[in-house]
Design an enzyme around this catalytic site. Sequence first.
Site, short mmCIF file in Angstrom:
data_model
loop_
_atom_site.label_atom_id
_atom_site.label_comp_id
_atom_site.label_asym_id
_atom_site.label_seq_id
_atom_site.Cartn_x
_atom_site.Cartn_y
_atom_site.Cartn_z
N CYS A 156 19.38 28.36 29.45
CA CYS A 156 18.17 29.16 29.26
C CYS A 156 17.55 28.77 27.92
O CYS A 156 18.27 28.68 26.92
CB CYS A 156 18.54 30.65 29.26
SG CYS A 156 17.14 31.73 28.95
N HIS B 288 16.44 32.72 38.28
CA HIS B 288 16.57 32.85 36.82
C HIS B 288 15.28 33.44 36.22
O HIS B 288 15.33 34.35 35.39
CB HIS B 288 16.86 31.45 36.25
CG HIS B 288 17.08 31.41 34.78
ND1 HIS B 288 18.30 31.11 34.21
CD2 HIS B 288 16.23 31.61 33.73
CE1 HIS B 288 18.19 31.14 32.90
NE2 HIS B 288 16.94 31.43 32.58
N GLU B 289 14.13 32.91 36.65
CA GLU B 289 12.85 33.36 36.07
C GLU B 289 12.48 34.78 36.51
O GLU B 289 11.96 35.55 35.71
CB GLU B 289 11.73 32.37 36.40
CG GLU B 289 11.96 30.93 35.93
CD GLU B 289 12.43 30.80 34.48
OE1 GLU B 289 12.02 31.61 33.63
OE2 GLU B 289 13.24 29.89 34.21
N HIS C 205 14.32 37.18 34.38
CA HIS C 205 13.67 37.37 33.07
C HIS C 205 12.60 38.46 33.14
O HIS C 205 12.51 39.31 32.26
CB HIS C 205 12.99 36.07 32.61
CG HIS C 205 13.88 35.17 31.82
ND1 HIS C 205 14.49 35.57 30.65
CD2 HIS C 205 14.23 33.86 31.99
CE1 HIS C 205 15.20 34.56 30.15
NE2 HIS C 205 15.06 33.52 30.95
ZN ZN Z 1 15.88 31.64 30.83
#
Ligand code: ZN
Length: 212
Positions: free
Chosen positions: A120, A162-163, A166
């Site tokens: 990340c 993953h995004e 976030h």
């Molecule tokens: Zn990340």
Amino acid sequence: MFVRVQGQLVDSYPTPSPQAARGTLLRITEIGEEVLNRPCREITEFGTPELAKLIDDMFHTMHIAEGAGLAANQVGIDLRLFVFDCLDGQGGRHVGHILNPVLEQPPTPERRLLDAPEGCLSVPGARMTVPRTDRATVHGFDQNGTPLTIEGTDYFARCLHHETDHLQGSTYLDRLSKRDRKEALRQMQDRREQVYAERTRREAKMTAALST
Ligand code: ZN
């Protein structure tokens, strides 16, 4: 190799992307900063020049940091938006941005988890193995408010997961055991300065290349 831009097949696409070439560098937030720990706000105003510039700047920042994806709160903006320029490991490159994304997982009987190393940009220098489903679909909008669906497999599915994590205010560290989390933070401590030096070097090189 095939390239999809905003989900559509194109013949070829430059590297760095035109978005990255137009954009300017933003500071990437780091784990522990408050903006990474709370859900981002829904975008309600589409088609603005500010949004277009933010997307270009995020592409530029992602390119400099050699990332595959970047969420808006990673540049300190708490809006539901992420950009990507990601290889899927199966001969595909995926380039685009998506606003207000909602993740759709494969139905449980078809769900297959893959273990693979993940990093990340907000945890500079660390890489840890995280299980993720091998396929993912996100539904959202482009910057003009047109509905958009992006599908991914393999490493790109990982990126979409993953995004969207976030934008919900969590990071991949939240998916690790306490012990692995500690190990990730130790790796970050060791390699952080090196990562920042490399980003500075790449930005200087790109500035020089664009000004000739
Ligand atoms: Zn990340």
